[in-house]
Design a protein around this motif. Structure first.
Motif, PDB file in Angstrom:
ATOM      1  N   PHE A 183     -15.492 -27.893  63.266  1.00  0.00           N
ATOM      2  CA  PHE A 183     -14.394 -26.981  63.572  1.00  0.00           C
ATOM      3  C   PHE A 183     -14.355 -25.795  62.624  1.00  0.00           C
ATOM      4  O   PHE A 183     -14.018 -24.680  63.031  1.00  0.00           O
ATOM      5  N   SER A 184     -14.708 -26.044  61.372  1.00  0.00           N
ATOM      6  CA  SER A 184     -14.634 -24.904  60.450  1.00  0.00           C
ATOM      7  C   SER A 184     -15.742 -23.907  60.762  1.00  0.00           C
ATOM      8  O   SER A 184     -15.538 -22.702  60.686  1.00  0.00           O
ATOM      9  N   LYS A 185     -16.897 -24.421  61.174  1.00  0.00           N
ATOM     10  CA  LYS A 185     -17.959 -23.476  61.516  1.00  0.00           C
ATOM     11  C   LYS A 185     -17.564 -22.651  62.726  1.00  0.00           C
ATOM     12  O   LYS A 185     -17.718 -21.426  62.736  1.00  0.00           O
TER      13      LYS A 185
ATOM     14  N   GLU B 156     -17.107 -18.671  62.810  1.00  0.00           N
ATOM     15  CA  GLU B 156     -17.866 -17.855  63.754  1.00  0.00           C
ATOM     16  C   GLU B 156     -16.926 -16.923  64.489  1.00  0.00           C
ATOM     17  O   GLU B 156     -17.233 -15.754  64.725  1.00  0.00           O
ATOM     18  N   ALA B 157     -15.759 -17.463  64.858  1.00  0.00           N
ATOM     19  CA  ALA B 157     -14.796 -16.638  65.587  1.00  0.00           C
ATOM     20  C   ALA B 157     -14.287 -15.502  64.721  1.00  0.00           C
ATOM     21  O   ALA B 157     -14.017 -14.410  65.211  1.00  0.00           O
ATOM     22  N   ILE B 158     -14.169 -15.749  63.434  1.00  0.00           N
ATOM     23  CA  ILE B 158     -13.686 -14.694  62.556  1.00  0.00           C
ATOM     24  C   ILE B 158     -14.724 -13.589  62.439  1.00  0.00           C
ATOM     25  O   ILE B 158     -14.398 -12.411  62.401  1.00  0.00           O
ATOM     26  N   VAL B 159     -15.999 -13.983  62.410  1.00  0.00           N
ATOM     27  CA  VAL B 159     -17.021 -12.956  62.266  1.00  0.00           C
ATOM     28  C   VAL B 159     -17.187 -12.181  63.561  1.00  0.00           C
ATOM     29  O   VAL B 159     -17.409 -10.972  63.557  1.00  0.00           O
ATOM     30  N   GLU B 160     -17.051 -12.869  64.666  1.00  0.00           N
ATOM     31  CA  GLU B 160     -17.248 -12.173  65.928  1.00  0.00           C
ATOM     32  C   GLU B 160     -16.590 -12.936  67.047  1.00  0.00           C
ATOM     33  O   GLU B 160     -16.848 -14.105  67.230  1.00  0.00           O
ATOM     34  N   ASP B 161     -15.754 -12.288  67.809  1.00  0.00           N
ATOM     35  CA  ASP B 161     -15.212 -12.969  68.985  1.00  0.00           C
ATOM     36  C   ASP B 161     -15.263 -12.020  70.158  1.00  0.00           C
ATOM     37  O   ASP B 161     -15.219 -10.804  70.007  1.00  0.00           O
TER      38      ASP B 161
ATOM     39  N   LEU C 248     -10.005 -18.424  67.410  1.00  0.00           N
ATOM     40  CA  LEU C 248      -9.562 -19.093  66.185  1.00  0.00           C
ATOM     41  C   LEU C 248      -8.234 -19.792  66.421  1.00  0.00           C
ATOM     42  O   LEU C 248      -7.973 -20.871  65.912  1.00  0.00           O
ATOM     43  N   ALA C 249      -7.391 -19.172  67.221  1.00  0.00           N
ATOM     44  CA  ALA C 249      -6.077 -19.749  67.459  1.00  0.00           C
ATOM     45  C   ALA C 249      -6.161 -21.045  68.245  1.00  0.00           C
ATOM     46  O   ALA C 249      -5.287 -21.892  68.120  1.00  0.00           O
ATOM     47  N   VAL C 250      -7.211 -21.214  69.055  1.00  0.00           N
ATOM     48  CA  VAL C 250      -7.314 -22.469  69.793  1.00  0.00           C
ATOM     49  C   VAL C 250      -8.063 -23.523  69.005  1.00  0.00           C
ATOM     50  O   VAL C 250      -8.162 -24.664  69.435  1.00  0.00           O
ATOM     51  N   ASN C 251      -8.609 -23.152  67.891  1.00  0.00           N
ATOM     52  CA  ASN C 251      -9.316 -24.109  67.059  1.00  0.00           C
ATOM     53  C   ASN C 251      -8.283 -25.024  66.402  1.00  0.00           C
ATOM     54  O   ASN C 251      -7.340 -24.547  65.780  1.00  0.00           O
ATOM     55  N   PRO C 252      -8.458 -26.351  66.543  1.00  0.00           N
ATOM     56  CA  PRO C 252      -7.447 -27.255  65.971  1.00  0.00           C
ATOM     57  C   PRO C 252      -7.239 -27.047  64.475  1.00  0.00           C
ATOM     58  O   PRO C 252      -6.147 -27.238  63.962  1.00  0.00           O
ATOM     59  N   LEU C 253      -8.287 -26.638  63.783  1.00  0.00           N
ATOM     60  CA  LEU C 253      -8.131 -26.425  62.346  1.00  0.00           C
ATOM     61  C   LEU C 253      -7.903 -24.952  62.017  1.00  0.00           C
ATOM     62  O   LEU C 253      -8.044 -24.540  60.871  1.00  0.00           O
ATOM     63  N   GLY C 254      -7.550 -24.191  63.036  1.00  0.00           N
ATOM     64  CA  GLY C 254      -7.416 -22.747  62.854  1.00  0.00           C
ATOM     65  C   GLY C 254      -6.515 -22.369  61.686  1.00  0.00           C
ATOM     66  O   GLY C 254      -6.861 -21.526  60.857  1.00  0.00           O
TER      67      GLY C 254
ATOM     68  N   GLY D 198     -24.581 -10.004  70.505  1.00  0.00           N
ATOM     69  CA  GLY D 198     -23.788 -10.586  69.439  1.00  0.00           C
ATOM     70  C   GLY D 198     -24.412 -10.303  68.102  1.00  0.00           C
ATOM     71  O   GLY D 198     -25.559  -9.916  68.004  1.00  0.00           O
ATOM     72  N   ILE D 199     -23.646 -10.517  67.048  1.00  0.00           N
ATOM     73  CA  ILE D 199     -24.237 -10.288  65.742  1.00  0.00           C
ATOM     74  C   ILE D 199     -24.533 -11.575  65.019  1.00  0.00           C
ATOM     75  O   ILE D 199     -25.107 -11.567  63.946  1.00  0.00           O
ATOM     76  N   ILE D 200     -24.091 -12.703  65.572  1.00  0.00           N
ATOM     77  CA  ILE D 200     -24.481 -13.939  64.905  1.00  0.00           C
ATOM     78  C   ILE D 200     -25.189 -14.851  65.885  1.00  0.00           C
ATOM     79  O   ILE D 200     -24.989 -14.779  67.082  1.00  0.00           O
ATOM     80  N   GLN D 201     -25.996 -15.696  65.309  1.00  0.00           N
ATOM     81  CA  GLN D 201     -26.743 -16.639  66.127  1.00  0.00           C
ATOM     82  C   GLN D 201     -25.793 -17.750  66.519  1.00  0.00           C
ATOM     83  O   GLN D 201     -25.257 -18.447  65.664  1.00  0.00           O
ATOM     84  N   ARG D 202     -25.604 -17.917  67.813  1.00  0.00           N
ATOM     85  CA  ARG D 202     -24.604 -18.868  68.255  1.00  0.00           C
ATOM     86  C   ARG D 202     -25.248 -20.166  68.698  1.00  0.00           C
ATOM     87  O   ARG D 202     -26.284 -20.160  69.350  1.00  0.00           O
ATOM     88  N   ASP D 203     -24.598 -21.238  68.381  1.00  0.00           N
ATOM     89  CA  ASP D 203     -25.049 -22.512  68.892  1.00  0.00           C
ATOM     90  C   ASP D 203     -24.013 -22.973  69.896  1.00  0.00           C
ATOM     91  O   ASP D 203     -22.950 -23.465  69.532  1.00  0.00           O
TER      92      ASP D 203
END
Lengths: 449, 196
Positions: free
Chosen positions: A110-112, A116-121, B57-63, A81-86
């Motif tokens: 939730f925003s974090k 994170e998902a936007i940077v890498e999924d 992201l789509a499953v994130n409630p605040l997505g 991965g490219i980010i440190q995941r918690d």
């Protein structure tokens, strides 16, 4: 005219060679060893180029694993991965001290996670071709590798000439012959009345033509555990990477295919081969009716004389680094499931069909101008649904078995994510977990007020 | 045989972006490749659809709210600089930041205040600088879905606004928001570290 005579002579010599060296041996399932020699030369060349790379770029020697075709490192690169995941669960991430009522800061968690998902999924990368550890002398895979040395460039140029001027015409010829033979052969066999002779002939035609087609891709396939090869009346289940999967499996045994009726060339092939042996084709409208589909498949496997059904439960092509969710429909039919794991070696050629990027023709051209298609096929012991297991759990069990055998990572996501949005059910689960935390611990603040 | 790894030239305005966001060259390059990977049709910008394709992201409630933060003021496209500016909010704070910063320079995007501002705008839909009870309710509804009744949710929203509201106007302004979170370790909760 001399020109046309000469051309005619060349063509006929060419065809005779092809016939003698490739077609006839295919019919008898015999190999003359030409492709083995080719593969040996190829492996030596790639190893040599890898060594040249290491020699000229010594800093790579410490980072990359050395020598040859490193299978392990290919696996690892897919999961770094490219980010440190918690990865702590929601409770901990939402600062677990509290008696837990809603706080303004809950939105941080939730925003974090969202960013994170936007940077890498882990899903999006599965729909593009796997990256290679060391360059395999194809321009299309040259994304990370800089100009190395003159020697390497010359080898590359030689490679281009060999691939486009020698291999490509040969392969196209073979593919053409293979498909035509398939269509003609099955149509002819289809004229016969149903009998064991007909089944035997149809198997012969299928096997021969698939072998020819696989040779047209310079396919080298290693079969493991042949004792578990799918039997009649069973369902064969495999991970899906490309349409070539079908040819690869059929080279070792005949299957009844399942699919949608299509137009064009595919449609012609479909109509022809169903005359010789009972494949199961559905109209587009019928596909929507799950009960109808299940019923027809049940009828098929109930007849012990019919060939095993071949199904790809992922529903779409994945890039062969992971296995995505198996749709449970195939596992509701009953019967014995014979799992098969297919793993391609990306060093020699990328078999993955990225249908959003390439159409069928450009895909085939890409495959035919790669070095070869090398893959391993593992037959796994048959599985049946156990007591108290529902179709989805059974599907997951089979998926794990295939992933473990093929060395692929397992993902719970639906391959349909390639085309559409994810189901709301997954989001509801997150919402449920969160609500349990802020409300479910019994005490609502309205009481204490 | 071109290379992609060391070509900062691929990224437009790389230097000014680096200064503005504080990302290292390597991180910027990774984010650029990620941007390109998400941009499925190679348009050069991202649309809402591109971000909605991301399963996690789509499953994130605040997505949806998070996606909104990339498209301020009703815009429909986000280009790479704007993409990176939003992500810069989540950059971990540099250790030397604290006292040595030149006070005349604009606050770095990943300062505590800016992280709080990012969180604030997830609540404040109409961008009026205040979180009303109604907006609070909406965010709560997003996070719990259908699991909680309207009355329970309203009482939670009511309580939260009351606790944070100091000047009694029935809404939470940014300063009140920041004050109510002054003891919280924002840094740890809102930082994403990109590995080398």
């Amino acid at each position: 005219m001399e020109g046309t005579e000469l051309a005619g002579k060349i063509l006929s010599t060419w065809l005779t060679l092809v016939l003698g060296l490739i077609l006839l041996p295919s019919a008898f399932g015999v190999s003359l060893g030409i492709s083995e020699i080719y593969m040996k030369i190829l492996v030596k060349t790639l190893e040599g180029s890898h060594r040249i790379t290491l020699f000229n770029q010594p800093q790579w020697a410490t980072i990359r694993i050395e020598k040859g075709v490193p299978k392990e490192s290919v696996k690892n690169s897919a999961s770094v991965g490219i980010i440190q995941r918690d990865e702590s669960p929601m409770e901990k991430g939402l600062s677990g001290l509290r008696g837990r009522d809603f706080e303004l800061s809950d939105v941080f968690y939730f925003s974090k996670k969202g960013l994170e998902a936007i940077v890498e999924d882990e899903v999006t990368q599965r729909f593009s071709s796997e990256e290679l550890v060391s360059w395999n002398l194809l321009t299309r895979t040259n994304i990370n590798f800089q100009y190395i040395s003159l020697r390497l460039t010359m080898v590359w140029v030689l490679g281009v000439i060999v691939r486009y001027c020698v291999l490509l015409p040969l392969r196209v010829t073979l593919a053409f012959i293979g498909i035509s033979l398939l269509v003609m052969g099955t149509t002819l066999v289809g004229q016969l009345p149903d009998s064991s002779l007909k089944s035997w002939l149809s198997e012969l035609v299928h096997l021969t033509c698939c072998r020819i087609c696989v040779r047209s891709l310079s396919g080298t396939i290693h079969y493991h555990n042949k004792q578990y090869r799918p039997q009649k009346g069973g369902i064969c289940v495999a991970n899906h990477t490309s349409p070539i999967d079908v040819f690869i499996l059929t080279t070792d045994g005949c299957y009844a295919m399942v699919g949608q009726v299509q137009g064009g060339l595919m449609g012609i092939i479909q109509r022809a081969i169903v005359k010789a042996c009972p494949h199961v084709w559905f109209e587009r409208s019928e596909m929507k009716d799950r009960h109808l589909v299940t019923k027809r498949l049940k009828e098929h496997i109930a007849d012990r004389k019919k060939l095993p059904i071949l199904i790809f439960p992922e529903g779409t092509c994945i890039n062969n680094t992971s296995v995505m969710m198996f749709k449970k429909g195939s596992f509701e039919i009953g019967g014995t499931i014979h799992p098969v794991a297919i793993k391609y070696n990306p060093q020699f050629g990328d078999a993955f069909w990225n249908s959003s990027k390439y159409n069928m023709v450009s895909y085939l051209l890409r495959v035919m101008t790669s070095w070869a298609i090398v893959c391993d096929v593992w037959y796994l012991p048959p599985m049946t649904r156990e007591e108290g297991e529902d179709a989805a759990q059974f599907a997951n069990r089979v998926k794990s078995a295939i992933a473990v055998q093929g060395g692929l990572t397992e993902l719970p996501w639906d391959g349909g994510l390639k085309r559409g949005k994810v189901k709301d059910a997954f989001r509801e689960e997150q919402q449920k977990n969160y609500s349990k935390m802020i409300v479910g611990n019994g005490s609502l603040n309205s009481e204490s007020n | 045989m071109g290379s992609r790894s060391s070509h900062a030239a691929l990224i437009p305005d790389a230097d000014s972006l680096r200064r503005e966001t504080g990302f290292s060259q390597a991180s910027l390059l990774r984010l650029y490749h990620r941007f390109r990977a998400l941009d499925t049709n190679k348009k050069g910008y991202l649309s809402r659809m591109d971000l909605q394709q991301i399963g996690a992201l789509a499953v994130n409630p605040l997505g949806d709210r998070i996606i909104d933060s990339f498209f301020p003021d009703g815009s429909l496209q986000v280009d790479f600089p704007d993409f990176v500016r939003v992500l810069a909010h989540f950059r971990p704070a540099d250790d030397e930041d604290a006292g040595l910063r030149d006070p005349r320079e604009p606050e770095p995007l990943n300062s505590r205040m800016n992280k709080l501002r990012f969180a604030f705008q997830l609540y404040d839909l109409d961008r009026d600088g205040k979180i009303s009870r109604h907006e609070m309710l909406q965010v709560l509804r997003l996070m719990v879905g259908v699991q909680v009744t309207e009355e329970q949710l309203e009482s939670i929203a009511e309580r939260t606004v009351q606790e944070a509201d100091e000047d009694g106007d029935g809404a939470v302004s940014f300063l009140e928001f920041a004050k109510s979170l002054e003891k919280m370790d924002i840094e740890q909760k809102m930082s994403i570290r990109i590995l080398k």
